[in-house]
Write a protein that holds these residues in place. Sequence first.
Motif, short mmCIF file in Angstrom:
data_model
loop_
_atom_site.label_atom_id
_atom_site.label_comp_id
_atom_site.label_asym_id
_atom_site.label_seq_id
_atom_site.Cartn_x
_atom_site.Cartn_y
_atom_site.Cartn_z
N LEU A 255 -74.84 -41.92 35.64
CA LEU A 255 -74.04 -42.82 36.47
C LEU A 255 -74.25 -44.28 36.07
O LEU A 255 -73.29 -45.06 36.03
CB LEU A 255 -74.40 -42.62 37.94
CG LEU A 255 -74.17 -41.20 38.51
CD1 LEU A 255 -74.55 -41.15 39.98
CD2 LEU A 255 -72.74 -40.75 38.31
N SER A 256 -75.48 -44.65 35.78
CA SER A 256 -75.76 -46.01 35.34
C SER A 256 -75.07 -46.32 34.02
O SER A 256 -74.50 -47.41 33.84
CB SER A 256 -77.27 -46.21 35.21
OG SER A 256 -77.59 -47.53 34.82
N ASP A 257 -75.08 -45.36 33.11
CA ASP A 257 -74.38 -45.56 31.82
C ASP A 257 -72.88 -45.73 32.02
O ASP A 257 -72.23 -46.52 31.33
CB ASP A 257 -74.66 -44.38 30.88
CG ASP A 257 -76.08 -44.40 30.33
OD1 ASP A 257 -76.76 -45.42 30.48
OD2 ASP A 257 -76.50 -43.37 29.76
N ALA A 258 -72.33 -44.98 32.99
CA ALA A 258 -70.90 -45.11 33.28
C ALA A 258 -70.58 -46.50 33.80
O ALA A 258 -69.54 -47.09 33.45
CB ALA A 258 -70.47 -44.04 34.29
N ALA A 259 -71.46 -47.06 34.65
CA ALA A 259 -71.25 -48.43 35.15
C ALA A 259 -71.27 -49.42 34.00
O ALA A 259 -70.46 -50.36 33.94
CB ALA A 259 -72.30 -48.77 36.19
N ARG A 260 -72.19 -49.23 33.06
CA ARG A 260 -72.25 -50.12 31.89
C ARG A 260 -70.97 -50.02 31.06
O ARG A 260 -70.41 -51.03 30.63
CB ARG A 260 -73.45 -49.76 31.02
CG ARG A 260 -74.79 -50.21 31.58
CD ARG A 260 -75.90 -49.99 30.55
NE ARG A 260 -77.16 -50.55 31.00
CZ ARG A 260 -78.13 -49.85 31.58
NH1 ARG A 260 -77.96 -48.53 31.78
NH2 ARG A 260 -79.26 -50.44 31.96
N ARG A 261 -70.50 -48.80 30.86
CA ARG A 261 -69.27 -48.63 30.07
C ARG A 261 -68.07 -49.30 30.75
O ARG A 261 -67.15 -49.75 30.08
CB ARG A 261 -68.97 -47.13 29.85
CG ARG A 261 -69.86 -46.47 28.83
CD ARG A 261 -69.25 -45.15 28.35
NE ARG A 261 -68.97 -44.25 29.45
CZ ARG A 261 -69.82 -43.37 29.95
NH1 ARG A 261 -71.05 -43.30 29.46
NH2 ARG A 261 -69.48 -42.57 30.94
N SER A 262 -68.10 -49.35 32.08
CA SER A 262 -67.01 -50.00 32.81
C SER A 262 -67.04 -51.51 32.66
O SER A 262 -66.07 -52.19 32.98
CB SER A 262 -67.08 -49.63 34.29
OG SER A 262 -66.89 -48.24 34.48
N GLY A 263 -68.18 -52.04 32.21
CA GLY A 263 -68.28 -53.49 32.00
C GLY A 263 -69.32 -54.18 32.85
O GLY A 263 -69.47 -55.40 32.77
N ALA A 264 -70.07 -53.42 33.68
CA ALA A 264 -71.10 -54.04 34.52
C ALA A 264 -72.35 -54.35 33.69
O ALA A 264 -72.68 -53.62 32.75
CB ALA A 264 -71.46 -53.11 35.68
N ASP A 265 -73.01 -55.42 34.05
CA ASP A 265 -74.29 -55.81 33.43
C ASP A 265 -75.40 -55.19 34.28
O ASP A 265 -75.73 -55.70 35.35
CB ASP A 265 -74.40 -57.33 33.41
CG ASP A 265 -75.72 -57.84 32.86
OD1 ASP A 265 -76.58 -57.00 32.48
OD2 ASP A 265 -75.91 -59.07 32.83
N VAL A 266 -75.96 -54.06 33.82
CA VAL A 266 -76.98 -53.34 34.58
C VAL A 266 -78.36 -53.71 34.05
O VAL A 266 -78.64 -53.51 32.87
CB VAL A 266 -76.77 -51.82 34.49
CG1 VAL A 266 -77.84 -51.08 35.31
CG2 VAL A 266 -75.37 -51.43 34.98
N ARG A 267 -79.20 -54.26 34.91
CA ARG A 267 -80.53 -54.72 34.53
C ARG A 267 -81.57 -53.89 35.27
O ARG A 267 -81.63 -53.93 36.50
CB ARG A 267 -80.70 -56.20 34.85
CG ARG A 267 -79.61 -57.08 34.25
CD ARG A 267 -79.77 -58.54 34.67
NE ARG A 267 -78.61 -59.33 34.25
CZ ARG A 267 -78.46 -60.63 34.51
NH1 ARG A 267 -79.41 -61.27 35.20
NH2 ARG A 267 -77.38 -61.28 34.11
N GLU A 268 -82.39 -53.18 34.54
CA GLU A 268 -83.42 -52.34 35.15
C GLU A 268 -84.75 -53.10 35.23
O GLU A 268 -84.96 -54.09 34.53
CB GLU A 268 -83.58 -51.06 34.34
CG GLU A 268 -82.32 -50.21 34.33
CD GLU A 268 -82.43 -48.98 33.45
OE1 GLU A 268 -83.59 -48.59 33.13
OE2 GLU A 268 -81.40 -48.42 33.07
N GLY A 269 -85.63 -52.62 36.11
CA GLY A 269 -86.92 -53.26 36.29
C GLY A 269 -86.84 -54.61 36.98
O GLY A 269 -87.73 -55.44 36.80
#
Length: 540
Positions: free
Chosen positions: A110-124
């Motif tokens: 799901l996180s990878d899908a958000a990234r592919r949609s264009g979101a900047d996902v930052r972990e930690g």
Amino acid sequence: METHDVVICGGRLAGSAAASALARAGKDVVVLERGKLPSDTLSTHVLFSAGIEEVRRMGALDDLLALDPSRLRRLQLHMGEDVIVRERWSTEGETDYVLCVPRTIQDVVLSDAARRSGADVREGCEVLDVLWAGGRAAGVRYRDADGQTRDLRARLVLGADGRRSTVAARVGAWKPYRGSLNGRGLVFRYLDDPHAGTDLNETLMQWRDGTSFCMVFPSAPRPRTVALVMGPAADVPRARKDPDGTWAEFLRRHPGFAERIAGATNLGKLRSTNDVSAYFRPSSGPGWALIGDAGHFKDPVIGQGQRDALWMGRTAGEAAAAAIEDPAALDAALRRWEQRRDDECLAAYHLANAETRIAPQPEALVQIARRAQRRHEPDLSDLFQRTRTQQEVLSVPRLLGGAVGAMARRPRQARGILRESLPELRTDLAVRAEARARRFRSTRVVAGSEHPGWTWPAAPARKAVASANDGAEPVAGAVESAERAPKPGAAAAAPAKRAPKPPATPAKRAPRSVAAPAGRSASPATETPTPSVSTTEVPA
């Protein structure tokens, strides 16, 4: 200081779904996820068909299916010794099966899908505080993966950070306005299914034995399976103290469950929780909203948390995307969304409250199941799927017919069955009445559904940290000193106009169940939770 349209605090189910919806609408979205994926979180894992359709909307279903999950195409429900209901599922969208994927691998998809949609996902990245300007949430202060404290400015702050939500605490919505104490605890383990490759590995099975529910959810990758017992909450401390002895006791107590998993190998450790009180929090305000478990949580006994988190994330994201440029319109849209969420989730909340009671199954319900076992088309399985509401599946005539049939079957127990059935019917009618009323943030208790005794911990203390941006050049257009955030009790809803009331027309899916004795409800146009007195300011 960096500036974006939306910052989402939490990047699992609700956060990923919201990020995907907003990014696909062309919005500039940052997701701050405290953990580093893959990582685990307690969950029943079940994704019914409507939840799978949410994953499909995110463009993540092919990747989820690539994890080789068992596709559960039917339900087998055991009630007592002589009632076995076998049904296929109703189709939701393009889906006629159920999945159960461990969160360690599902959430990465799901996180990878958000990234592919264009979101900047930052972990930690740990969110520490909410920033304020002009009485509105205007961003967050967070600690990044390198331990640096940073400020991030945004038009909208979405809290998708779970039951112990930092965002909820910082915007003044920490304590739920409504809740119900759980009766059941949750004890489960992973194992390798001894029936991999058979129809049993494509069947969601549940046993309602005495006062406990036992379930088997074939999982991913095959042949991994979840074996789960939801008995009295008192089972949980015993399972933690003596896991092997408690599991052996479960198997002795529930022979059908024991037979299903006999011969299983590669047994994982027991996991458990009894901290699952249900609740509703105020979930929208000036420049902020709460999605997923941050805003609403129902007892996991009905396995609807994942689906609802994905639905909340997507629908809140869609509502915000259409109004992000106008603060007053944004606040009004999110208040309407909060009402829509309640319409969608209230009945399931009440159904879960009924299912978490520690008591034998009502005789009227057993009789309804006895009659349903003659058919194999979707019927009671729609309760699990929420394809139809509880009130549609268990209509008043059907409830009365079940009670009459149970009394005819056991005439010597007729008075006891009647005494048991009348309060159940009163609660059902109260739930129907509340669904029709559509009160906003109602605090009225539904007798027979909501269980007293639930408690809530104190809000987490604000951590004393200095921003890494202190001393940096001001953001273009900023003022030297920001206005103070509104104090509790001050009007903090919208800067200019009062937000309109949610539309009188119910949402597409009929609400599940709700009702009303004494209490009050808030006006969706005027009552908005306000942030704490001690707030962090950001330049307007």
